[in-house]
Structure formats: C-alpha cells, structure tokens
Design an enzyme around this catalytic site. Structure first.
Site, mmCIF file in Angstrom:
data_model
loop_
_atom_site.group_PDB
_atom_site.id
_atom_site.type_symbol
_atom_site.label_atom_id
_atom_site.label_comp_id
_atom_site.label_asym_id
_atom_site.label_seq_id
_atom_site.Cartn_x
_atom_site.Cartn_y
_atom_site.Cartn_z
ATOM 1 C CG ASP A 7 -1.817 1.193 1.289
ATOM 2 O OD1 ASP A 7 -2.276 1.656 0.221
ATOM 3 O OD2 ASP A 7 -2.090 1.685 2.404
ATOM 4 C CD GLU A 68 -4.589 1.484 -2.772
ATOM 5 O OE1 GLU A 68 -5.256 0.722 -2.061
ATOM 6 O OE2 GLU A 68 -4.350 2.669 -2.479
ATOM 7 C CG ASP A 141 -0.809 3.222 6.230
ATOM 8 O OD1 ASP A 141 -1.069 3.934 5.245
ATOM 9 O OD2 ASP A 141 -0.856 3.631 7.404
#
Length: 175
Positions: A7, A68, A141
C-alpha cells in the site's frame, strides 16, 4: 503462492506478506509499515523506501508483488508522493525478477469484502477475519497491504492466465 502486497505511501508505506491459493484461506506471514520523515529530502525518503522494500523482498522471497494502483485524488501533493512510492514498489519487484500487478482500491475492496465501496473499517475487519488474526493489523496501511496480497492470490492467478491466453491468441496459436 507467496505475495508481497504494498500500500504505497511516502510517509507510511504498508507492506504485507501472505501465503495462499485461490479459493482457500490465506496465511499471514508478516506485515510492516515503512516510515519516512517528511522533513527529510525527497531523495533520501525514496532511497529508504527502496532499500526497505528490497530487503523485505529478499527476506520473504515472494512469488509476486501486488501494488495499489495510484488514482487521482483532490490533493496533488498527496497523489505525487503516493505515485513516487508506488514506482519504488513496482521497481523493487521488477528488480527481483518478480511479476508485479497493480490493483485499484475498488478491485481490492471487492475481492476482500464483496463490495467495491467498503470503508476502511470493513476492510480491516475482513482482513482480520480472512487471516484468522486475534486482533486487527495496525495501522490501516498494514491492513490495506495485506488486503492487496489477498486480492492478488484470489484474483491474480486468474488474471495472469487470461493475459497469457490472450498473448498466445495474438501470436496466433495455443500452447
């Protein structure tokens, strides 16, 4: 299959490592958050992120990396930092010779919760449940990085097979 999920973020970059196969429960291997100091020079922050991700790839020996995909936000400064961190994550996987796949936030939400509109609390709750954890991974996160890894295990294999079939078709033959 072992997947390292990322992430991306310049101040906080979540990393999650998960083992699993499509259709089966996944197993948590580890999760981390890589922090950089906003007061530091950008080049040093990116270098720290690069070294940390490279070390984690070497330590955990994933078979692939899921990152991501950066999407447009209202705050250009935030999206620039996220994009820079995303590039470092993609590079860390590519440098290790690993396949790297990117997923939009809604793809990850749909894979993990069944709804592309799930909020952070729903995502964290599902990651906790799917990995059979005693408590939620923190900060968010880390939970997001684990969700990326789960998404890749469940969807990435199918996506890779479809891409390979399409590539064979373009070249004019099945193998």
């Amino acid at each position: 299959m072992r997947v390292l999920g990322v992430d991306p973020g310049l101040t906080r970059c979540g990393v999650g490592v998960v083992d699993g196969v499509p259709g089966r429960p996944c197993t948590l291997i580890a999760y981390y958050v890589i922090y950089t100091d906003p007061a530091d020079d950008l080049s040093l922050r990116l270098l720290h992120l690069d070294r940390s991700l490279t070390d984690l790839v070497a330590e955990h020996q994933p078979e692939s990396v899921a990152v991501e995909r950066v999407f447009s936000q209202h705050n250009v400064r935030t999206v620039m930092g996220t994009a820079q961190a995303s590039g470092i994550a993609v590079l860390a996987g590519a440098r290790a010779g690993l396949p790297v796949q990117t997923y939009t936030p809604s793809e990850v939400k749909a894979a993990v919760t069944g709804s592309g509109q799930a909020d952070k609390a729903q995502m964290t709750a599902m990651v906790t449940r799917l990995l059979r954890l005693a408590e939620p991974p923190k900060p968010a996160d880390a939970a997001d990085a684990l969700a990326l890894a789960i998404c890749h295990i469940w969807r990435g294999g199918t996506r890779s097979k479809l891409a390979a079939a399409a590539d064979r078709a373009r070249r004019g033959g099945a193998r």
